[in-house]
Scaffold this motif. Structure first.
Motif, short mmCIF file in Angstrom:
data_model
loop_
_atom_site.label_atom_id
_atom_site.label_comp_id
_atom_site.label_asym_id
_atom_site.label_seq_id
_atom_site.Cartn_x
_atom_site.Cartn_y
_atom_site.Cartn_z
N ILE A 40 0.88 -1.17 0.00
CA ILE A 40 0.00 0.00 0.00
C ILE A 40 0.92 1.21 0.00
N THR A 41 0.73 2.09 -0.97
CA THR A 41 1.64 3.23 -1.12
C THR A 41 0.92 4.42 -1.73
N ASN A 42 1.50 5.59 -1.54
CA ASN A 42 1.01 6.77 -2.26
C ASN A 42 2.05 7.24 -3.26
N ASN A 62 -3.71 10.47 -2.53
CA ASN A 62 -4.10 11.56 -1.65
C ASN A 62 -3.47 12.89 -2.05
N TYR A 63 -3.05 12.99 -3.30
CA TYR A 63 -2.48 14.24 -3.77
C TYR A 63 -3.59 15.14 -4.30
N THR A 64 -3.76 16.29 -3.71
CA THR A 64 -4.74 17.24 -4.21
C THR A 64 -4.12 18.23 -5.18
N TYR A 65 -2.80 18.34 -5.17
CA TYR A 65 -2.12 19.31 -6.00
C TYR A 65 -1.64 18.73 -7.33
N ASP A 66 -1.63 17.43 -7.48
CA ASP A 66 -1.07 16.81 -8.68
C ASP A 66 -1.99 15.72 -9.19
N VAL A 67 -3.26 16.03 -9.27
CA VAL A 67 -4.29 15.05 -9.61
C VAL A 67 -4.05 14.43 -10.99
N ASP A 68 -3.54 15.20 -11.94
CA ASP A 68 -3.36 14.72 -13.30
C ASP A 68 -2.41 13.53 -13.39
N ARG A 69 -1.48 13.40 -12.46
CA ARG A 69 -0.54 12.28 -12.49
C ARG A 69 -1.25 10.95 -12.31
N THR A 80 -7.43 4.41 -4.33
CA THR A 80 -8.46 5.02 -3.50
C THR A 80 -7.85 6.21 -2.78
N SER A 81 -8.70 7.01 -2.19
CA SER A 81 -8.18 8.10 -1.37
C SER A 81 -7.84 7.56 0.02
N LEU A 82 -7.04 8.30 0.74
CA LEU A 82 -6.66 7.88 2.09
C LEU A 82 -7.90 7.82 2.98
N ASP A 83 -8.77 8.81 2.89
CA ASP A 83 -9.99 8.82 3.71
C ASP A 83 -10.87 7.61 3.43
N GLU A 84 -11.02 7.26 2.15
CA GLU A 84 -11.84 6.10 1.80
C GLU A 84 -11.24 4.82 2.38
N SER A 88 -12.79 2.25 5.30
CA SER A 88 -13.15 0.88 4.97
C SER A 88 -11.91 0.10 4.51
N TYR A 89 -11.29 -0.60 5.45
CA TYR A 89 -10.09 -1.37 5.13
C TYR A 89 -10.40 -2.56 4.23
N GLU A 90 -11.68 -2.88 4.04
CA GLU A 90 -12.04 -3.98 3.14
C GLU A 90 -11.72 -3.65 1.69
N ILE A 91 -11.47 -2.38 1.40
CA ILE A 91 -11.11 -1.98 0.04
C ILE A 91 -9.90 -2.78 -0.43
#
Length: 170
Positions: A40-42, A62-69, A80-84, A88-91
């Motif tokens: 699991i990585t960002n 979880n990057y809001t500044y570099d979404v296009d990447r 997924t996003s970090l919040d999601e 729900s760890y079942e993701i």
């Protein structure tokens, strides 16, 4: 890279490792990604090798500044996003990680074909580069010595500055 001046970390930097050590470290990370049960990585530079090694991987975007990447990777990687994920760890169950999506295989096979045409050779196996235990011990020692030297230089600089300030006041 480590800052030479701790007060201005981006101003002057020193390299802690030479080119050979950096190469060995990179290979060590690739060996780690290949042998992992899941990751699991960002970081894209972690997720993409995992995908290539068929190591189950979840990209936390979880990057809001570099979404296009990340947009072009949505159909290639589980993401997924970090919040999601926190909600729900079942993701992505680390005890029973889901297989990677297979959409990347067409791109991977195409890249392998192009490399084979260019070089005339393809290697489908990856072997451990070296025994890392002694190497990492020496790097840790070298890193701590370099950081220690940085702090010493900073302390010496401040002592000399204080001495000069005292001399100028007399």
């Amino acid at each position: 890279m480590a800052p030479l001046n701790m007060n201005k970390p981006n101003e002057t930097r020193i390299s802690l490792y030479n080119s050979k050590e950096k190469f060995i470290l990179a290979n060590g990370l690739l060996d780690l990604y290949q042998g992992a049960s899941c990751v699991i990585t960002n970081r894209l530079h972690v997720a993409l090798p995992c995908l290539a090694f068929d190591t189950p991987v979840l990209l936390i975007n979880n990057y809001t500044y570099d979404v296009d990447r990340f947009i072009g990777l949505n159909n290639l990687l589980r993401n997924t996003s970090l919040d999601e994920y926190i909600s729900s760890y079942e993701i992505f169950d680390i005890n029973n990680p889901p297989e990677n999506k297979k959409d990347y295989l067409k791109l991977r096979n195409n890249l392998m074909d192009q490399c084979k045409k260019f070089t005339g050779y393809i290697n489908n196996e990856r072997k451990l580069f070296i025994n890392y235990d002694n190497f990492y011990i020496s790097l840790i020692s070298k890193t701590s010595q370099n950081i220690d030297n940085c702090f010493r230089k900073k302390i010496i600089y401040h002592i000399k500055k204080q001495i000069n300030d005292i001399k100028s006041k007399k």
